[in-house]
Design a protein around this motif. Structure first.
Motif, PDB file in Angstrom:
ATOM      1  N   GLN A  54      46.684  29.220  49.676  1.00 23.46           N
ATOM      2  CA  GLN A  54      45.947  28.081  49.128  1.00 23.46           C
ATOM      3  C   GLN A  54      44.841  28.536  48.184  1.00 23.46           C
ATOM      4  OE1 GLN A  54      44.660  25.447  52.197  1.00 23.46           O
ATOM      5  NE2 GLN A  54      46.722  24.744  52.629  1.00 23.46           N
ATOM      6  N   GLN A  55      44.314  29.728  48.377  1.00 25.89           N
ATOM      7  CA  GLN A  55      43.251  30.266  47.529  1.00 25.89           C
ATOM      8  C   GLN A  55      43.878  31.262  46.554  1.00 25.89           C
ATOM      9  OE1 GLN A  55      39.974  29.348  47.847  1.00 25.89           O
ATOM     10  NE2 GLN A  55      39.339  30.586  46.124  1.00 25.89           N
ATOM     11  N   ILE A  56      43.936  30.899  45.280  1.00 25.12           N
ATOM     12  CA  ILE A  56      44.512  31.769  44.246  1.00 25.12           C
ATOM     13  C   ILE A  56      43.367  32.412  43.470  1.00 25.12           C
ATOM     14  CG2 ILE A  56      45.956  31.850  42.167  1.00 25.12           C
ATOM     15  CD1 ILE A  56      47.477  31.269  44.789  1.00 25.12           C
ATOM     16  N   THR A  57      43.456  33.718  43.304  1.00 25.10           N
ATOM     17  CA  THR A  57      42.454  34.486  42.569  1.00 25.10           C
ATOM     18  C   THR A  57      43.119  35.071  41.321  1.00 25.10           C
ATOM     19  OG1 THR A  57      41.410  35.075  44.665  1.00 25.10           O
ATOM     20  CG2 THR A  57      40.790  36.387  42.748  1.00 25.10           C
ATOM     21  N   PRO A  58      42.467  34.957  40.151  1.00 25.82           N
ATOM     22  CA  PRO A  58      43.058  35.533  38.935  1.00 25.82           C
ATOM     23  C   PRO A  58      43.341  37.025  39.092  1.00 25.82           C
ATOM     24  CG  PRO A  58      41.152  34.191  38.388  1.00 25.82           C
ATOM     25  CD  PRO A  58      41.183  34.323  39.887  1.00 25.82           C
ATOM     26  N   GLU A  59      44.375  37.484  38.425  1.00 25.39           N
ATOM     27  CA  GLU A  59      44.807  38.877  38.396  1.00 25.39           C
ATOM     28  C   GLU A  59      45.156  39.415  39.782  1.00 25.39           C
ATOM     29  OE1 GLU A  59      42.276  41.292  35.945  1.00 25.39           O
ATOM     30  OE2 GLU A  59      42.485  39.931  34.248  1.00 25.39           O
ATOM     31  N   THR A  60      45.558  38.512  40.672  1.00 29.53           N
ATOM     32  CA  THR A  60      46.040  38.863  42.004  1.00 29.53           C
ATOM     33  C   THR A  60      47.405  38.203  42.189  1.00 29.53           C
ATOM     34  OG1 THR A  60      43.765  38.919  42.834  1.00 29.53           O
ATOM     35  CG2 THR A  60      45.527  38.788  44.478  1.00 29.53           C
TER      36      THR A  60
END
Length: 140
Positions: A54-60
């Motif tokens: 549910q938690q999306i982090t850029p460049e991951t």
């Protein structure tokens, strides 16, 4: 001086009138199904889309999961930034068990919170294409 101001005003007005509205607003697109960003979304044609987290982090890296009825095939898929245009990222789904899974990753931007859109184009047995939109947020 007033003539130059009038010319600038008319030029700006002309440019604004030349811009057309989006074919469908973000609000109208999301009403295709009752979906909330980063959550499981069930569409009226038995299509389901959800993220691995549910938690999306850029460049991951993250996974995009897709469940389709047997009558539909994925024609194409891409990710696009909504908050800020950053080009598009092609998405390729592969079968895994009873669903399709794609590896995704979005870029980092000057915006700490950014909304992204997955545009999924599916094809029915008659060869007709339909676009499905899935929105999610990436935060760092």
């Amino acid at each position: 001086m007033p003539i130059k101001l009038l010319v600038v005003f008319l030029s700006a007005l002309h440019m604004l009138m030349a811009c057309g509205p989006q074919p469908l607003s973000i609000e109208a697109q999301t009403q295709d199904a009752s979906c909330r960003p980063n959550q499981l979304c069930e569409y009226d044609n038995q299509v389901k889309i959800w993220l691995s987290e549910q938690q999306i982090t850029p460049e991951t890296p993250f996974e995009i999961h897709l469940s389709l009825p047997s009558t539909l095939l994925v024609h194409s898929a891409k990710l696009e930034g909504i908050t800020m245009y950053m080009g598009y990222i092609p998405v390729f789904f592969e079968p895994r068990n009873d669903i399709l899974v794609a590896q995704g990753m979005v870029g980092i931007c000057s915006e700490r919170n950014m909304t992204w859109k997955l545009t999924l184009e599916v094809k029915n047995p008659q060869g007709q294409l339909k676009q499905i939109f899935y929105y999610f947020d990436a935060t760092y």
